[in-house]
Design an enzyme around this catalytic site. Structure first.
Site, PDB file in Angstrom:
ATOM      1  CB  CYS A 242      93.919  -6.298  28.817  1.00  0.00           C
ATOM      2  SG  CYS A 242      94.235  -7.565  27.590  1.00  0.00           S
ATOM      3  CD  GLU A 374      95.755 -12.758  27.637  1.00  0.00           C
ATOM      4  OE1 GLU A 374      94.743 -12.337  26.646  1.00  0.00           O
ATOM      5  OE2 GLU A 374      95.536 -11.716  26.384  1.00  0.00           O
TER       6      GLU A 374
HETATM    7  O1  AHR Z   1      88.462 -10.327  27.693  1.00  0.00           O
HETATM    8  C1  AHR Z   1      89.624  -9.219  25.896  1.00  0.00           C
HETATM    9  C2  AHR Z   1      90.662  -9.212  26.762  1.00  0.00           C
HETATM   10  O2  AHR Z   1      90.972 -10.506  25.984  1.00  0.00           O
HETATM   11  C3  AHR Z   1      90.947  -9.571  28.073  1.00  0.00           C
HETATM   12  O3  AHR Z   1      91.119  -7.821  28.217  1.00  0.00           O
HETATM   13  C4  AHR Z   1      92.188 -10.056  27.878  1.00  0.00           C
HETATM   14  O4  AHR Z   1      92.876 -10.394  28.826  1.00  0.00           O
HETATM   15  C5  AHR Z   1      92.424 -11.312  26.809  1.00  0.00           C
HETATM   16  O5  AHR Z   1      93.309 -10.743  25.672  1.00  0.00           O
END
Ligand code: AHR
Length: 654
Positions: A242, A374
């Site tokens: 994220c 994501e």
């Molecule tokens: O791995 C933690 C978080 O999980 C990452 O930042 C995101 O891509 C997912 O929601």
């Protein structure tokens, strides 16, 4: 009476024999029938700066807020007023230096006494007896009659090391010295004590252990990189997660702000600072001392393919949901094109020259690029296709990774459908699920459509909630279910080409997300059982899938057994991975055809009880145990302990 006793005895014997026979399984391995190749990128690493993974973690800088750029510029710092001697501290902004906006001005009130600052580090500083530390700072004296004493202190204020800078020259200059600690402290601190009369401006106050990964000055924490190296990863995905997206677009990860001299990299608040109300971390910022150049270098060091993920014009859809207008995508696309140049261009190009100036004239030979993290919905497709069009035209050599949403739901299904139409290369699936999901989904890819994009299991971890202790959620129950699932990933290596557990690192006292692959404090690191499972698979990847079946079917959980097999072409070794999730021991007869085997095989086993885990600073409970067993005419018997993961190595005769 006697007749009924005999009957009872016979029934019980029957039950026992039945139970026994249920637990003997004959698995057929057809070594002569190699199936799909296993991609060299099969098992990799997901790196995200979450849980203090970068600053306070793998980036070995020990000073928090070294450049006074945090919203409260004194976070991490305290004034030292010896014997009541008060000095003055001012934070000054300089508009002509937007990447490094602030410095601190110190004025000593009483020239006959010392005045200064101390830094607390990232939940303390891990200082090791006998180790050498490199201290540096930028300074600009306004009145030139000051000297500086630098100390490393333990929790009680005892001095573990000290050294001095006797004078400063006019103008901004970098100064450095080394310190050698004569004792260990887990929560030490750094003290700067100025004596004499005057005013001095300071910035970029820094302390690193000399003993970093490959002894690179201002480099990475050696023990943490060694654990990554131990995985022999096929790729490193960076910088997340994220943080690629940002809470809002203005806080997205912008790789260009993370390269070049470290003092010119713009500090950014971490989106993980306040993502979870139960884990607020107001001192979480990104200094970008670990930036894109360092990520590429780390990938090269570990022999892993670099896999950068770029923002696709969308901020986190769980947060602001902000998107760049479709007619304003140009800067995002340009960032992608420039990144290809930074990684792969020669040193006559603008970005290739920067890479060369930073110390790497040779290209990094980047082959993969992720577009968005994501993301989901039509807004992702609209933006992804702009990248796809431009990059496929200008850089058809780069394989693009596209997003498939945060989990396996209708958003994921929609994206698969749309991305198939776009002829996408590789799709990044995320699953953070309970152990039962992993067990049930070991066959997820067995019936997947083979004609289309490949799969990147880009973020996965089995989430149990049994233990509240931080590392506790990385228990054996979780790791075992991941191992079962991973046999399914491996069996489907024709379509699954990349996999990475997530997240990677967590500071024991500064985490936001749980579970994680490796836990650490300021002195020690501890691999989890999940790490041990990853390692078992990744260090025995093999080059081709080989069928392993019981009664003609792959093992996807029947009788709580899971299996996959690969063969290493160079060493001609079969790697049979067997996972027994039951509470009972199982006997497995391996019946191998299509190869003449050496007379001994090796079994490496991980086993434990569901709630067990490895604790930072404790004894490592999960380690592989090895044993040899005889092999005769292609047959061998192995025992799978209850709740265990076994790697069986069978070598072909030369
Ligand atoms: O791995 C933690 C978080 O999980 C990452 O930042 C995101 O891509 C997912 O929601």
């Amino acid at each position: 009476m006697i007749r009924s006793l005999i009957l009872l005895f016979l029934i019980q014997l029957g039950i026992l024999m039945g139970a026994y026979s249920q637990d003997v399984h004959t698995l057929v391995v057809d070594a002569g029938k190699t199936l799909a190749p296993v991609s060299p990128t099969m098992w990799g690493i997901f790196f995200e700066d979450i849980n203090f993974a970068a600053d306070g973690g793998i980036y070995a800088e020990m000073v928090k807020n070294r450049s006074f750029e945090f919203r409260n510029p004194m976070i991490g710092w305290k004034a030292i007023e010896l014997d009541g001697n008060k000095g003055e501290i001012l934070t000054i902004n300089r508009e002509d230096h937007p990447a490094n906006l602030r410095f601190v001005r110190l004025a000593n009130a009483n020239p006959s006494q010392s005045f200064g600052l101390s830094n607390e580090g990232f939940r303390g500083m891990g200082i090791r007896q006998g180790a050498t530390y490199l201290f540096s700072l930028w300074a600009c004296p306004q009145e030139n009659d000051l000297s500086l004493r630098v100390e490393l202190n333990d929790e009680k204020g005892n001095v573990l090391a000290s050294s001095s800078l006797e004078s400063f020259q006019s103008g901004w200059k970098e100064y450095s010295l080394t310190l050698r600690a004569d004792a260990t402290a887990e929560k030490g601190s750094l003290r700067l004590l100025f004596s004499g009369k005057g005013l001095i401006d300071i910035d970029m106050v820094s302390l690193f252990p000399a003993d970093t990964w490959k002894n690179r000055p201002k480099g990475l924490r050696a023990d943490l990189v060694e654990l990554l190296d131990g995985l022999r990863p096929g790729f490193i995905r960076f910088p997340g997660g994220c943080i690629v997206e940002g809470y809002q677009l203005s806080e997205r990860y912008q790789w260009k702000k993370t390269v070049g001299p470290i003092e010119e990299r713009t500090t950014l608040r971490s989106r993980w600072m306040d993502e979870f109300r139960h884990r607020l971390t107001p001192d979480y910022y990104q200094s970008f001392g670990l930036g894109f150049y360092e990520y590429f270098l780390l990938s090269e060091d570990l022999g892993a393919e670099p896999l950068p993920i770029l923002n696709c014009g969308m901020a986190c859809q769980f947060n602001s949901k902000e998107v760049a207008a479709l007619n304003e995508m140009e800067p995002y696309i340009q960032d992608a094109l420039d990144l290809v140049e930074f990684a792969n261009g020669d040193s006559t190009t603008i970005w290739g020259k920067l890479r060369a100036d930073m110390g790497h004239p040779e290209p990094f030979r980047m082959k993969y690029l992720g577009i968005g993290n994501e993301q989901w919905g039509p807004q992702y497709i609209e933006r992804y296709q702009i990248f796809h069009r431009v990059l496929k035209e200008k850089h058809p050599e780069i394989e693009l990774i596209s997003a498939a949403g945060p989990t396996t739901d209708e958003r994921n299904a929609y994206l698969w459908e749309e991305l198939r139409k776009l002829d996408a290369d590789i799709i990044d699936e995320h699953y953070y699920k309970e152990p039962a999901w992993f067990l049930q989904n070991a066959s997820r890819y067995d019936s997947f459509d083979r004609n289309g994009p490949k799969v990147f299991a880009g973020e996965y971890a089995s989430h149990t909630r049994q233990q509240e202790a931080p590392e506790g959620r990385n228990n054996w129950e979780a790791a075992l279910s991941e191992a079962a699932f991973m046999t399914g990933l491996e069996r489907n290596a024709d379509i699954v080409v990349m996999c990475s557990y997530a997240p990677l690192f967590a500071h024991k006292e500064a985490w936001q997300w749980n579970p994680n692959l490796i836990w650490f404090n300021n002195l020690k690191a501890m691999p989890t059982p999940n790490y041990m499972v990853q390692k078992l698979f990744s260090t025995h990847r093999g080059d081709h899938v080989v069928p392993v079946t019981e009664k003609g079917s792959p093992l996807t959980g029947q009788n709580q057994l899971y299996a996959s097999t690969t063969i290493d072409d160079r060493t001609q070794t079969l790697y049979v991975k067997l996972v027994n999730t039951s509470e009972r021991e199982k006997k497995v007869v391996l019946d191998v055809s299509g190869a003449r085997l050496e007379r001994n095989g090796v079994q490496e086993v991980l086993a434990g009880s569901p709630e067990q885990f490895n604790q930072v600073g404790g004894t490592q409970l999960f380690e592989t145990n090895s044993r040899a067993f005889p092999v005769a005419r292609g047959r061998a018997e192995v025992i799978l302990p209850p709740r265990s993961v076994s790697l069986i190595k069978l070598k072909e005769k030369k």
